[in-house]
Design a protein around this motif. Structure first.
Motif, mmCIF file in Angstrom:
data_model
loop_
_atom_site.group_PDB
_atom_site.id
_atom_site.type_symbol
_atom_site.label_atom_id
_atom_site.label_comp_id
_atom_site.label_asym_id
_atom_site.label_seq_id
_atom_site.Cartn_x
_atom_site.Cartn_y
_atom_site.Cartn_z
ATOM 1 N N VAL A 1 41.812 35.165 58.269
ATOM 2 C CA VAL A 1 42.474 34.009 57.575
ATOM 3 C C VAL A 1 43.044 34.393 56.074
ATOM 4 C CG1 VAL A 1 42.737 31.609 56.869
ATOM 5 C CG2 VAL A 1 41.236 32.337 58.788
ATOM 6 N N ASP A 2 42.025 34.719 55.357
ATOM 7 C CA ASP A 2 42.124 35.340 54.038
ATOM 8 C C ASP A 2 42.192 37.041 53.899
ATOM 9 O OD1 ASP A 2 42.358 32.857 53.355
ATOM 10 O OD2 ASP A 2 40.363 32.606 53.287
ATOM 11 N N GLY A 3 43.099 37.733 54.450
ATOM 12 C CA GLY A 3 43.140 39.073 54.285
ATOM 13 C C GLY A 3 43.645 39.925 53.197
ATOM 14 N N LEU A 4 44.203 38.836 52.160
ATOM 15 C CA LEU A 4 44.759 39.336 51.108
ATOM 16 C C LEU A 4 44.357 40.425 50.066
ATOM 17 C CD1 LEU A 4 45.496 36.789 48.469
ATOM 18 C CD2 LEU A 4 43.475 36.661 50.465
ATOM 19 N N PHE A 5 44.845 41.426 49.356
ATOM 20 C CA PHE A 5 44.370 41.986 48.674
ATOM 21 C C PHE A 5 43.461 43.261 49.332
ATOM 22 C CE2 PHE A 5 44.231 38.144 45.725
ATOM 23 C CZ PHE A 5 45.614 38.468 45.437
ATOM 24 N N PRO A 6 43.995 43.958 50.371
ATOM 25 C CA PRO A 6 43.295 44.771 51.012
ATOM 26 C C PRO A 6 42.737 46.206 50.149
ATOM 27 C CG PRO A 6 45.670 45.298 51.483
ATOM 28 C CD PRO A 6 45.444 43.829 50.759
ATOM 29 N N ALA A 7 43.110 46.232 49.106
ATOM 30 C CA ALA A 7 42.629 47.206 48.199
ATOM 31 C C ALA A 7 41.449 46.779 47.575
ATOM 32 C CB ALA A 7 43.778 47.882 47.461
ATOM 33 N N LEU A 8 41.314 45.653 47.337
ATOM 34 C CA LEU A 8 40.097 45.124 46.715
ATOM 35 C C LEU A 8 38.883 45.830 46.951
ATOM 36 C CD1 LEU A 8 39.177 41.489 46.044
ATOM 37 C CD2 LEU A 8 37.439 42.898 46.982
ATOM 38 N N ASP A 9 38.130 46.428 45.949
ATOM 39 C CA ASP A 9 36.730 47.030 46.344
ATOM 40 C C ASP A 9 35.734 46.734 45.372
ATOM 41 O OD1 ASP A 9 34.819 49.210 46.620
ATOM 42 O OD2 ASP A 9 36.590 50.872 46.741
ATOM 43 N N ALA A 10 34.814 45.881 45.995
ATOM 44 C CA ALA A 10 33.641 45.256 45.508
ATOM 45 C C ALA A 10 32.911 46.255 44.780
ATOM 46 C CB ALA A 10 32.734 44.496 46.377
ATOM 47 N N ARG A 11 32.899 47.838 45.000
ATOM 48 C CA ARG A 11 32.219 48.647 44.246
ATOM 49 C C ARG A 11 32.418 48.765 42.863
ATOM 50 N NH1 ARG A 11 33.289 53.912 47.932
ATOM 51 N NH2 ARG A 11 35.182 53.119 47.738
ATOM 52 N N ARG A 12 33.713 48.318 42.495
ATOM 53 C CA ARG A 12 34.098 48.569 40.851
ATOM 54 C C ARG A 12 33.439 47.232 40.179
ATOM 55 N NH1 ARG A 12 39.206 50.665 43.311
ATOM 56 N NH2 ARG A 12 40.050 48.699 43.805
ATOM 57 N N LEU A 13 32.801 46.437 40.970
ATOM 58 C CA LEU A 13 32.269 45.065 40.584
ATOM 59 C C LEU A 13 30.728 45.251 40.204
ATOM 60 C CD1 LEU A 13 32.528 42.350 39.250
ATOM 61 C CD2 LEU A 13 32.901 41.392 41.503
ATOM 62 N N GLN A 14 30.206 46.438 40.934
ATOM 63 C CA GLN A 14 28.729 46.628 40.976
ATOM 64 C C GLN A 14 28.221 46.976 39.694
ATOM 65 O OE1 GLN A 14 28.644 47.904 45.690
ATOM 66 N NE2 GLN A 14 28.093 49.481 43.950
ATOM 67 N N VAL A 15 27.116 46.429 39.402
ATOM 68 C CA VAL A 15 26.509 46.881 38.030
ATOM 69 C C VAL A 15 26.306 48.474 37.987
ATOM 70 C CG1 VAL A 15 24.269 46.496 36.748
ATOM 71 C CG2 VAL A 15 25.091 44.688 37.846
#
Length: 490
Positions: free
Chosen positions: A476-490
């Motif tokens: 349903v919500d597959g926008l921003f496929p390049a979003l990479d949560a590793r860039r948010l990790q501490v």
């Protein structure tokens, strides 16, 4: 110098309802505003005009304008528009309306099928590379940044700018901050992200918008919306679109959904039929009025400050065509009439480069909403959403920190994607303004629910379940496929 800034934004609507709120909103705005505004810019560019305006395009709107599902949906919608025009022409007294709407829908179909069918990004990239426009970016999913956890705020902005570069080949140097929301210290985040300028509303600069202002010690400039100029076009109480000759937005023919009337009465049963010739004459009148307003404003402000002044007018792009049917025609004529009247038209990047910048300033909490403060997004009416947003962000970040990954992890990505969708500023705005408030609350809670159930599965060690949930929500919500949560990790 005169700078026109347009802010293009809609929340993510794909796969979240159709009518009266949902994808229909996207297709109406696309057909009525984005198609004709881009056409105006392309044609003026072909005539040799450069640096016409600064065009803000939020990542969440850009994603929809490139999305295959949305592109197919718009094509069907345009075809249905033409069928409704044919139906109107067959009804008693509907010949003129049907002919007019047939011509409009045929033009829109031709534009889509020849220029837009592979998405909007090639068109915007063409305008950017030709120096027809400056593009302004923004953070992913349009959050009200002052209320957002600073860590997620920085991530959202960086990812939004990266998304823009992927689509258009250039990383924007300027942004339209969602809702022009600001709180002290945000300028440092902009500086770190490489943002050189951003928009605020006029009162944030105490009404003195004749020059851009560096904010504090940061190397970033705030440009303020000039309200005396901007309100000539659109204001809470007046403006050109309310003229009696223009097509009425709110009243439509119930059999076909087409708009056949002009703004002549508060009562829908007493409105006069739309007359394109009267509307064209009103456009010319309002072009002349706006040009005179800008000339007077620049002259008086230049005299007051003892140096050439700047005037920045800013509007939602959707005003031009969707809300104000004649808006694209007015826009095209104004962009040609201002230089003919001796007014230099340029972008915010040009204004900064050419020295339309004054002394540094400290900006307090502000927005361009009601009261120019945060009441729309943080008032009593939406206190529950403020609390919900805080809980969602805390839940998502805690789950991510507990389960970091050195490799790309689609479950973590979807967790953050849903959290960002939950905290979109649109939901609080729609509730505060009582505009489809039920839909807005449902959307906020739906994305919050998605965030919670993915996070709960992750933190309890049920990783296979978390992965299945993430995959289902991504459908349903597959926008921003390049979003990479590793860039948010501490």
């Amino acid at each position: 110098m005169f700078c026109l800034v347009l802010h293009s934004h809609l929340p993510w609507l794909a796969n979240h309802g159709r009518w009266p709120v949902g994808e229909e909103w996207l297709y109406q705005s696309w057909a009525a505003s984005y198609l004709p505004v881009v056409d105006v810019l392309r044609r003026l560019g072909e005539k040799g005009h450069e640096n016409l305006l600064s065009l803000g395009i939020t990542p969440v709107l850009a994603a929809q304008l490139d999305d295959p599902h949305c592109l197919e949906g718009l094509h069907h919608w345009l075809g249905n528009w033409q069928l409704r025009a044919h139906e109107a022409a067959l009804r008693p007294g509907g010949r003129d309306l049907g002919a007019r709407e047939h011509a409009n829908s045929a033009w829109a179909l031709q534009q889509f099928e020849t220029l837009w069918r592979h998405g909007a990004s090639p068109l915007f990239r063409e305008l950017i590379e030709a120096n027809t426009i400056e593009v302004l970016g923004g953070p992913l999913a349009h959050p009200f940044q002052p209320l957002l956890d600073p860590r997620l705020r920085a991530f959202s902005l960086a990812e939004g700018l990266t998304d823009a570069k992927t689509r258009w080949g250039r990383r924007p140097r300027g942004i339209w901050a969602p809702e022009c929301g600001f709180t002290p210290s945000m300028e440092h985040g902009y500086d770190l992200a490489g943002v050189k300028h951003f928009m605020v509303d006029g009162p944030a600069l105490h009404g003195d918008t004749t020059l851009g202002r560096p904010v504090g010690e940061a190397d970033v400039v705030a440009f303020g919306r000039d309200l005396p100029v901007s309100y000539r076009v659109w204001s809470p109480k007046s403006g050109y679109p309310g003229h009696a000759a223009y097509r009425d937005f709110h009243t439509f023919d119930h059999a076909t959904g087409l708009k056949a009337y002009r703004v002549t009465s508060r009562k829908s049963t007493e409105k006069a039929p739309y007359d394109p010739h009267l509307a064209a004459a009103a456009v010319k009148q309002h072009v002349d009025d706006f040009v005179h307003t800008v000339v007077r404003r620049l002259s008086s402000e230049s005299e007051r400050i003892g140096r050439p002044a700047l005037a920045v007018a800013a509007f939602d792009t959707e005003l031009f065509g969707h809300w104000w049917y004649e808006g694209p025609a007015w826009l095209e004529q104004v962009l040609q009439a201002l230089p003919e009247a001796g007014v230099r038209v340029g972008t915010l990047t040009q204004a900064r480069a050419e020295g339309f910048v004054g002394q540094s300033v400290h900006i307090s909490d502000s927005s361009w909403g009601s009261g120019k403060d945060w009441r729309v997004w943080a008032g009593d009416q939406v206190a529950d959403l403020v609390q919900l947003n805080a809980e969602v962000v805390e839940t998502a970040l805690a789950a991510l920190d507990k389960n970091p990954s050195e490799l790309r992890n689609r479950t973590n990505d979807q967790l953050i994607r849903e959290a960002l969708m939950a905290v979109s500023s649109d939901w609080a705005f729609m509730v505060s303004k009582d505009s489809a408030a039920g839909y807005a609350r449902d959307r906020a809670h739906r994305h919050a629910h998605a965030t919670r159930e993915i996070a709960e599965a992750m933190t309890s060690g049920q990783f296979a379940k978390a992965e299945r949930l993430a995959q289902d929500w991504n459908q349903v919500d597959g926008l921003f496929p390049a979003l990479d949560a590793r860039r948010l990790q501490v």
